[in-house]
Enzyme design. Structure first.
Site, short mmCIF file in Angstrom:
data_model
loop_
_atom_site.label_atom_id
_atom_site.label_comp_id
_atom_site.label_asym_id
_atom_site.label_seq_id
_atom_site.Cartn_x
_atom_site.Cartn_y
_atom_site.Cartn_z
N GLU A 8 43.01 42.29 81.50
CA GLU A 8 42.08 41.73 82.45
C GLU A 8 42.79 42.01 83.77
O GLU A 8 43.89 41.64 83.82
CB GLU A 8 42.07 40.13 82.33
CG GLU A 8 40.98 39.46 83.59
CD GLU A 8 40.60 38.10 83.50
OE1 GLU A 8 41.46 37.31 82.52
OE2 GLU A 8 40.09 37.74 84.44
N ARG A 68 52.62 37.56 69.61
CA ARG A 68 52.97 38.02 71.07
C ARG A 68 54.23 37.81 71.13
O ARG A 68 55.12 37.28 70.22
CB ARG A 68 52.19 37.05 71.97
CG ARG A 68 52.52 35.75 72.16
CD ARG A 68 51.53 34.61 72.95
NE ARG A 68 51.69 35.25 74.42
CZ ARG A 68 50.53 35.62 75.10
NH1 ARG A 68 49.44 35.91 74.55
NH2 ARG A 68 50.70 35.74 76.48
N LYS A 124 50.41 35.67 83.28
CA LYS A 124 50.00 36.38 84.60
C LYS A 124 49.76 35.05 85.36
O LYS A 124 50.27 35.17 86.63
CB LYS A 124 48.83 37.11 84.29
CG LYS A 124 49.14 38.69 83.84
CD LYS A 124 48.04 39.58 83.84
CE LYS A 124 47.10 39.12 82.89
NZ LYS A 124 45.94 40.07 82.57
#
Ligand code: ATP
Ligand code: MG
Length: 567
Positions: free
Chosen positions: A42, A267, A277
């Site tokens: 994104e 992850r 982020k």
């Protein structure tokens, strides 16, 4: 001096569970098309080292199985996304060394996703709900309790279509209606209790402007975007495990044949680092760091400015591997990969961090000479050398002298002889102090017969130290970076604690007045070195002629391990 081109890496790989699966699927012809993966960021921030892991996996799998990996901007939220992030992501991806098979934007699929919405409504598989957000939330029920159907759940197809079209036409305010999938309000997976697909947002989109006032939610856009692109293997991180049901439901209900399938992997979690982020954005916005490319940041931009190479990052991703379960990776693992990579690649030069003047009383005043110094040690498969000036006045590091040394100190001390790297043996005869008693100068002699570093009479010295010629050295600033956080798992701190309070106040130490050998003076910004006995460094864009700035990428040894061993 410039680094030579890196040798192709990628050591023999042991297959992880994702690659095992892809190999099976290729063998069985499951998808009937070439392997196609995607990396779907994104554009609401910069890429970080966690993304690099996902990139290495997606692009790695694609190339190993003769397929392709798309770069798809998952840009369906008009509030948070920006073209500057798109550009930064493309730049970072290219720098990491990956070329997408194609570049797509989920926002280009808005038309198609809308068509699919009408299709689902027509099939009786989606409906327009007019409850408030709060009502929808409470209506979902709990893990132990089934949800309650919305009073609008049984609207007719015609009414739903009419409302959906009017949502699109902008007739309603934000939140007045949403499109929901009609699945099962008692489904054991809460996500399947009539998930929201599309909502009204009267907001400008950085790419589509005001063309749309309805926006797809993540679950709606994601799987269908994969399907539109003909993705085969949709690799994502474990937190999306519960989203797989809706992913499958949607691609099947819309009618894709041999649709992509989602597989989750662990992850990256790295000690002393946050990889979100949202949190990184806060560090930037609140000025805790100098920007997205602050060398302490775990962003690709920060890591690059810190001096790590793309190959170093890829080697790290390789070391971490692909697992089914989340695990914390030690910072030492990361630093080891970075150090190993730099060791094989960068030239060695001499830089004195904290200069102490040495006067060679038997060296002729005003004279100087040049000594040949190799850029690489013997165990590095690279060659090259430069000349370093030598003269009567030198600088050595203060740490390399002790007036009253303990037994195991093998460096310079009164009456002691040491070797100057690439140079001569010197012996210290006199320590000059100022009025306060601080040492300001050492008066030494050198042995001209030891030029190049060996004594013809075979006598040995125990220490070799680095140095620069005082008249020739260049002034520089060294930025010594340390962990950005003081706690190992800043993501896992007690509820109510702000992660910002766990920042390491000493993560940056600026050393001014360091002295580096003159050979580096004309090197391009971004040149990497090992400053012998000190660490790996890269010249920073803040460098000016006569005022060079270097960032410490990583120390030569794991200082943390040393501390632990001592403690
Ligand atoms: P963040 O929380 O930092 O915003 P994200 O997952 O929301 O991360 P996206 O831009 O949506 O960020 O991520 C793009 C891809 O990168 C996703 O497929 C995501 O799973 C993957 N990714 C993000 N963080 C990590 C990580 N720490 N380790 C591995 N993959 C990651
Ligand atoms: Mg995300």
């Amino acid at each position: 001096m410039s680094e030579s081109t890196p040798t192709p890496e990628t050591p023999a790989r042991s297959r992880d569970f994702v690659r095992e699966m892809v190999a099976e699927d290729v063998k069985s012809g499951k998808y009937g098309r070439p392997v196609k993966t995607r990396f779907p960021p994104e554009p609401n921030g910069y890429l970080h080292i966690g993304h690099a892991k996902s990139i290495c996996l997606n692009f790695g799998v694609a190339s190993e199985f003769d397929g392709g990996c798309n770069l798809r901007f998952d840009d369906t939220n008009p509030f948070t996304e920006d073209i500057k992030y798109v550009n930064a992501i493309k730049h970072d991806l290219a720098w990491l060394g990956f070329t997408p098979a194609a570049e797509f934007y989920a926002s280009d699929y808005f038309e198609q996703l809308y068509e699919f919405a009408e299709l689902l409504v027509s099939k009786g598989k989606a409906y327009v709900d007019s409850q408030t957000e709060e009502e929808i939330r409470t209506g979902r029920g709990t893990v132990t309790q089934a949800g309650t159907p919305s009073p609008h759940r049984d609207r007719s197809v015609a009414e739903n279509l009419d409302l959906l079209r009017r949502m699109k036409a902008g007739e309603f305010a934000d939140g007045a209606h949403v499109l929901r999938a009609k699945i099962d309000m008692a489904h054991p997976n809460m996500i399947m209790r009539d998930p929201l697909l599309i909502r009204i947002r009267k907001a400008s989109h950085y790419r589509r402007g005001d063309a749309w006032c309805i926006y797809p939610l993540y679950d709606y856009a994601h799987g269908l975007s994969d399907a539109i692109e003909g993705i085969t293997h949709s690799l994502c991180t474990l937190e999306f495990k519960d989203n797989k049901d809706i992913y499958d439901w949607l691609v099947h209900e819309v009618g894709f044949e041999r649709p992509p399938e989602q597989t989750e992997f662990a992850r990256l979690r790295l000690d002393y680092t946050v990889l979100s982020k949202r949190k990184l954005l806060r560090l930037v916005n609140e000025g805790h760091v100098a920007g997205w490319d602050d060398p302490r940041m775990p962003t690709i931009a920060g890591i690059r400015r810190r001096g790590v190479t793309p190959e170093g990052i890829r080697a790290f991703a390789e070391t971490v591997g692909i697992a089914r379960k989340d695990a914390q990776t030690e910072l030492a693992t990361y630093e080891h990969a970075v150090r190993n990579d730099l060791n094989m690649r960068v030239p060695r030069v001499l830089c004195v961090v904290n200069p102490l003047k040495v006067v060679l009383t038997n060296y002729p005043e005003g004279a100087s000479e040049e000594l040949e110094a190799s850029y690489y040690p013997h165990d590095v498969p690279k060659t090259g050398s430069r000349m370093v000036p030598f003269s009567r006045e030198l600088y050595i590091d203060r740490d390399d002298f002790m007036e009253d040394p303990p037994k195991k100190f093998f460096r310079l001390a009164p009456g002691r002889e040491v070797r100057l790297r690439y140079g001569f043996f010197i012996t210290c005869h006199e320590v000059v102090k100022d009025a306060s008693g601080a040492i300001v100068e050492l008066r030494c002699t050198y042995d001209p017969a030891t030029r190049g570093g060996n004594a013809p009479d075979g006598r040995k010295v125990q220490g070799t130290i680095h140095w620069v010629s005082a008249a020739h050295a260049l002034d520089c600033e060294l930025r010594m970076y340390d962990k950005l956080f003081a706690v190992a798992e800043p993501d896992d701190i007690p509820e109510g604690t702000d992660f910002v309070s766990t920042l390491n106040p000493d993560s940056l130490q600026v050393v001014k007045g360091a002295k580096v050998e003159p050979s580096v003076g004309n090197d391009a910004v971004g040149t990497r070195y090992q400053f012998e006995r000190t660490g790996y460094f890269i010249s920073d864009p803040d460098s000016q002629p006569g005022a060079l700035v270097f960032n410490r990428t990583v120390t030569l040894k794991d200082s943390w391990e040393k501390t632990k061993a001592r403690g």
